[in-house]
Scaffold this motif. Structure first.
Motif, PDB file in Angstrom:
ATOM      1  N   ARG A 127      43.273   6.288 -36.752  1.00  0.00           N
ATOM      2  CA  ARG A 127      43.438   7.632 -37.313  1.00  0.00           C
ATOM      3  C   ARG A 127      42.063   8.272 -37.514  1.00  0.00           C
ATOM      4  N   MET A 128      41.100   7.465 -38.022  1.00  0.00           N
ATOM      5  CA  MET A 128      39.744   7.981 -38.231  1.00  0.00           C
ATOM      6  C   MET A 128      39.102   8.341 -36.888  1.00  0.00           C
ATOM      7  N   VAL A 129      39.368   7.505 -35.882  1.00  0.00           N
ATOM      8  CA  VAL A 129      38.848   7.799 -34.544  1.00  0.00           C
ATOM      9  C   VAL A 129      39.442   9.121 -34.037  1.00  0.00           C
ATOM     10  N   ASP A 130      40.752   9.313 -34.269  1.00  0.00           N
ATOM     11  CA  ASP A 130      41.403  10.565 -33.876  1.00  0.00           C
ATOM     12  C   ASP A 130      40.724  11.763 -34.526  1.00  0.00           C
ATOM     13  N   VAL A 131      40.420  11.615 -35.820  1.00  0.00           N
ATOM     14  CA  VAL A 131      39.777  12.727 -36.543  1.00  0.00           C
ATOM     15  C   VAL A 131      38.430  13.056 -35.898  1.00  0.00           C
ATOM     16  N   LEU A 132      37.640  12.007 -35.615  1.00  0.00           N
ATOM     17  CA  LEU A 132      36.329  12.240 -34.984  1.00  0.00           C
ATOM     18  C   LEU A 132      36.490  12.888 -33.615  1.00  0.00           C
ATOM     19  N   MET A 133      37.576  12.490 -32.903  1.00  0.00           N
ATOM     20  CA  MET A 133      37.783  13.038 -31.567  1.00  0.00           C
ATOM     21  C   MET A 133      38.178  14.508 -31.593  1.00  0.00           C
ATOM     22  N   SER A 134      38.652  14.987 -32.741  1.00  0.00           N
ATOM     23  CA  SER A 134      39.040  16.393 -32.812  1.00  0.00           C
ATOM     24  C   SER A 134      37.812  17.294 -32.928  1.00  0.00           C
ATOM     25  N   PHE A 135      36.630  16.690 -33.105  1.00  0.00           N
ATOM     26  CA  PHE A 135      35.397  17.493 -33.121  1.00  0.00           C
ATOM     27  C   PHE A 135      34.898  17.679 -31.680  1.00  0.00           C
ATOM     28  N   PRO A 136      34.522  18.898 -31.314  1.00  0.00           N
ATOM     29  CA  PRO A 136      33.922  19.090 -29.988  1.00  0.00           C
ATOM     30  C   PRO A 136      32.651  18.242 -29.919  1.00  0.00           C
ATOM     31  N   SER A 137      32.488  17.502 -28.792  1.00  0.00           N
ATOM     32  CA  SER A 137      31.481  16.439 -28.775  1.00  0.00           C
ATOM     33  C   SER A 137      30.067  16.926 -29.075  1.00  0.00           C
ATOM     34  N   THR A 191      39.989  21.424 -21.641  1.00  0.00           N
ATOM     35  CA  THR A 191      38.786  21.922 -20.993  1.00  0.00           C
ATOM     36  C   THR A 191      38.330  23.212 -21.665  1.00  0.00           C
ATOM     37  N   PHE A 192      39.283  24.103 -21.942  1.00  0.00           N
ATOM     38  CA  PHE A 192      38.932  25.373 -22.589  1.00  0.00           C
ATOM     39  C   PHE A 192      38.281  25.105 -23.946  1.00  0.00           C
ATOM     40  N   ALA A 193      38.872  24.219 -24.725  1.00  0.00           N
ATOM     41  CA  ALA A 193      38.304  23.907 -26.039  1.00  0.00           C
ATOM     42  C   ALA A 193      36.917  23.291 -25.890  1.00  0.00           C
ATOM     43  N   ALA A 194      36.753  22.423 -24.880  1.00  0.00           N
ATOM     44  CA  ALA A 194      35.457  21.779 -24.678  1.00  0.00           C
ATOM     45  C   ALA A 194      34.404  22.791 -24.254  1.00  0.00           C
ATOM     46  N   LEU A 195      34.828  23.830 -23.515  1.00  0.00           N
ATOM     47  CA  LEU A 195      33.875  24.835 -23.038  1.00  0.00           C
ATOM     48  C   LEU A 195      33.206  25.555 -24.208  1.00  0.00           C
ATOM     49  N   ILE A 196      33.991  25.816 -25.266  1.00  0.00           N
ATOM     50  CA  ILE A 196      33.441  26.523 -26.422  1.00  0.00           C
ATOM     51  C   ILE A 196      32.251  25.736 -26.977  1.00  0.00           C
ATOM     52  N   SER A 197      32.363  24.400 -26.961  1.00  0.00           N
ATOM     53  CA  SER A 197      31.278  23.576 -27.493  1.00  0.00           C
ATOM     54  C   SER A 197      30.144  23.419 -26.480  1.00  0.00           C
ATOM     55  N   GLU A 198      30.507  23.227 -25.204  1.00  0.00           N
ATOM     56  CA  GLU A 198      29.463  23.047 -24.191  1.00  0.00           C
ATOM     57  C   GLU A 198      28.675  24.326 -23.971  1.00  0.00           C
ATOM     58  N   ALA A 199      29.293  25.464 -24.301  1.00  0.00           N
ATOM     59  CA  ALA A 199      28.626  26.745 -24.105  1.00  0.00           C
ATOM     60  C   ALA A 199      27.392  26.881 -24.994  1.00  0.00           C
ATOM     61  N   VAL A 200      27.265  26.002 -25.997  1.00  0.00           N
ATOM     62  CA  VAL A 200      26.088  26.025 -26.873  1.00  0.00           C
ATOM     63  C   VAL A 200      24.819  26.048 -26.024  1.00  0.00           C
ATOM     64  N   VAL A 201      24.765  25.164 -25.029  1.00  0.00           N
ATOM     65  CA  VAL A 201      23.582  25.047 -24.189  1.00  0.00           C
ATOM     66  C   VAL A 201      23.469  26.239 -23.238  1.00  0.00           C
TER      67      VAL A 201
END
Lengths: 283, 315
Positions: free
Chosen positions: A115-125, B247-257
């Motif tokens: 569950r904690m891993v899921d939470v971390l994964m919801s953050f854009p990397s 992919t769309f959600a990831a783009l918002i974050s990757e767009a930082v660069v």
């Protein structure tokens, strides 16, 4: 482990481009290990008279805006690239493997951990990494932690899935009914059978760590500017690109080829090992 | 079905609550007194007291979280230290650029990734497939900022076809023509992501091609092109379309660069500038909104997947 590594040469012969990738990685390792002997100049010696020289003559890859030798900086940059890659892989696997295996073996604990891993994964990397840099501050070690945290989550997920499948294997159940303890099962059955997916994951994590670290460097939030990393070289030369485009070429090429080579190796390992994938190739 | 919707939505809300605690804790994990960190050493006691009061830092932690989360639910993400305007306003100002950049990028990804992926799958094992798959892997190894710098060098500085930086709103003078400012940034951002969609399309096509019903279709004597188009493609694209969401959600974050390279006035560049300005409420706000976006997209994808592919119910 030895079996797995022995497979590498055969797959490399099958695909010559993978062999080139491996060769490039060997060059990177040699660059990193022997940088003071390979580099014709120290990486940080400034020479204002010879600034922004094009490639050729005394400077194989030209010089930057301080007159520093680009080739020498590229060679020394291999050190940081390897350090970041090894560091991120060590962190991601060092945390992800125990989390995944423990979660698979103890379902109650697994519900909380995954569950904690899921939470971390919801953050854009990238935002997750940047947030950690804000908390920890800038630096090589902190960049490793920040990028490692991204791949902790993916590694834990993969390990969890593999461990669950292995746990249900008849030979594991047989071992358990024969009285084998949890430690025995983990070290004799689960971890050894996990080596191939882990190797594949390690090569991909190593590759993406290069791109992540380069992005952090470029934003000025990675390695300190005095360290000759490929990302820093690109960030510094940014305003000179129209006058000295070679400053853009070499460090960028090193990042791309390192990541590409690692992806090739990871793909070749996966082709060799994943039975599902092997079946697809045969058809 | 409806029980699944409720369970799945409940799980998403729980994840959001957990994530919001992490985001809230963020400001307290920064070493030192957050007020001094944000205001700098030269702050007057009045400024310190005012900010401390505004952030509610004298309340117990649990109360602080509840106040912060309650405000966030009402659309109040706090006030930017640097601009002294509401965080929501700072984010809203960058939203147009970021959303349009991500949308244009998605168009490239779909136009390039999907057809080329289909081609590679149809020609599986041939030189075309190997070449395309190799190119895709190379593209996936490209740092977006490096591609961006080269695009600037060639198409902006060299040929002068496109502007190299900035983005005026399409609602200002120029109208839709202003989208030309987004051509180079979107191409840079699309390169590695189109490669991922290409690989996914190819793998998904090959996965479906191994199914029994495809063999049945072929055995029935249906023309090969029809098998590919009607039977394989339609089923394979399900997995691909669901990947568009992430992919769309990831783009918002990757767009930082990317936004930093092209000096685009988007949310990504605001984040980088806010990090350098120690404008923590803005960083918190952006992360909270992107996490919400990710979870909502994830939820929609999961629910629609189940609707579109009834077999998922069996799991």
């Amino acid at each position: 482990m030895r079996q797995v590594l022995m497979m590498l040469p055969t797959s490399a012969i099958r695909r010559p481009i993978t062999a080139l990738g491996v060769l490039f990685l060997v060059v990177i390792v040699i660059f990193a290990a022997a940088s003071p002997w390979i580099a014709p100049y120290p990486p940080d010696v400034m020479d204002p008279v010879n600034r922004l020289l094009p490639p050729g003559g005394d400077h194989l890859m030209g010089t930057d805006h301080f007159g520093r030798d680009t080739f020498s900086r590229v060679v020394f940059g291999a050190r940081l690239a390897l350090l970041i890659g090894v560091g991120v892989v060590a962190f991601a696997l060092g945390t992800g493997v125990p989390i995944g295996v423990l979660s698979a073996l103890f379902p109650a604990l697994g519900r909380v951990l995954m569950r904690m891993v899921d939470v971390l994964m919801s953050f854009p990397s990238l935002l997750l990494a940047l947030g950690l840099i804000v908390i920890l501050g800038q630096g090589v070690f902190n960049a490793i932690l920040a990028i490692g945290l991204i791949y902790l989550t993916t590694t834990a997920r993969i390990v969890y899935g593999v461990a669950l499948r292995l746990k249900a294997e008849p030979y594991v159940e047989a071992a358990r009914s024969a009285g084998a303890g949890t430690w025995w099962i983990v070290t004799r059955h689960i971890l050894p059978n996990m080596i191939s997916p882990l190797l594949v994951q390690a090569s991909f994590v190593f590759a993406f760590a290069q791109l992540g670290a380069a992005s952090l460097d470029f934003l000025g939030l990675g390695a300190p500017p005095e360290i000759p990393s490929w990302g820093n070289m690109l960030a510094e030369s940014r305003i000179y690109i129209t006058r000295a485009s070679w400053l853009l070429l070499w460090p960028g090429l090193m990042i791309v080829l390192t990541a590409f080579s690692l992806n090739l190796v990871g793909d070749a390992l996966r082709d060799r090992m994943d039975p599902r994938f092997r079946e697809m190739v045969r058809r | 079905m409806s029980r699944y919707v409720i369970r799945r939505t409940g799980a998403a809300i729980m994840t959001l609550i957990a994530a919001s605690i992490v985001i809230f804790a963020f400001i307290h994990l920064i070493p030192g007194d957050p007020v001094y960190v944000m205001l700098g050493d030269g702050a007057t006691p009045e400024q310190v007291a005012a900010l401390r009061d505004r952030l509610g830092l004298d309340e117990p932690l649990v109360m602080q979280y509840l106040i912060w989360a309650g405000n966030a639910l009402r659309g109040d993400l706090g006030v930017s230290i640097f601009f002294e305007t509401p965080v929501t306003q700072v984010i809203a100002e960058g939203a147009e650029t970021s959303i349009l950049l991500a949308s244009v990028t998605m168009v490239w990804i779909i136009l390039i990734g999907v057809p080329v992926g289909i081609l590679a799958a149809i020609r599986q094992g041939t030189l075309i497939d190997q070449g395309l798959s190799g190119l895709a892997m190379l593209a996936a190894s490209l740092p977006t900022f490096w591609v961006g710098l080269y695009l600037i060098l060639i198409f902006a500085a060299g040929l002068g076809w496109f502007p190299s930086s900035g983005y005026p709103s399409i609602f200002e003078e120029g109208g839709l023509v202003n989208l030309r400012y987004l051509v180079l940034p979107s191409l840079a951002l699309a390169a590695p992501n189109a490669a991922l969609i290409l690989r996914l399309t190819r793998a998904s096509m090959l996965d479906v091609a191994r199914e029994d019903y495809i063999r049945t279709a072929r055995a029935k004597g249906i023309r090969p092109t029809r098998v590919v188009l009607r039977h394989i493609l339609r089923n394979a694209l399900l997995a691909v379309v669901s990947a568009f969401g992430f992919t769309f959600a990831a783009l918002i974050s990757e767009a930082v660069v990317t936004e930093t390279v092209f000096a685009l006035p988007g949310i990504g560049r605001t984040v980088v500038q806010s990090i350098l300005r120690r404008d923590y409420p803005v960083i918190q706000g952006v992360i909270l909104i992107t996490v919400c976006l990710y979870l909502v997209i994830n939820l929609i994808v999961d629910l629609s997947y189940r609707y579109l592919d009834p077999r998922v119910e069996l799991e």
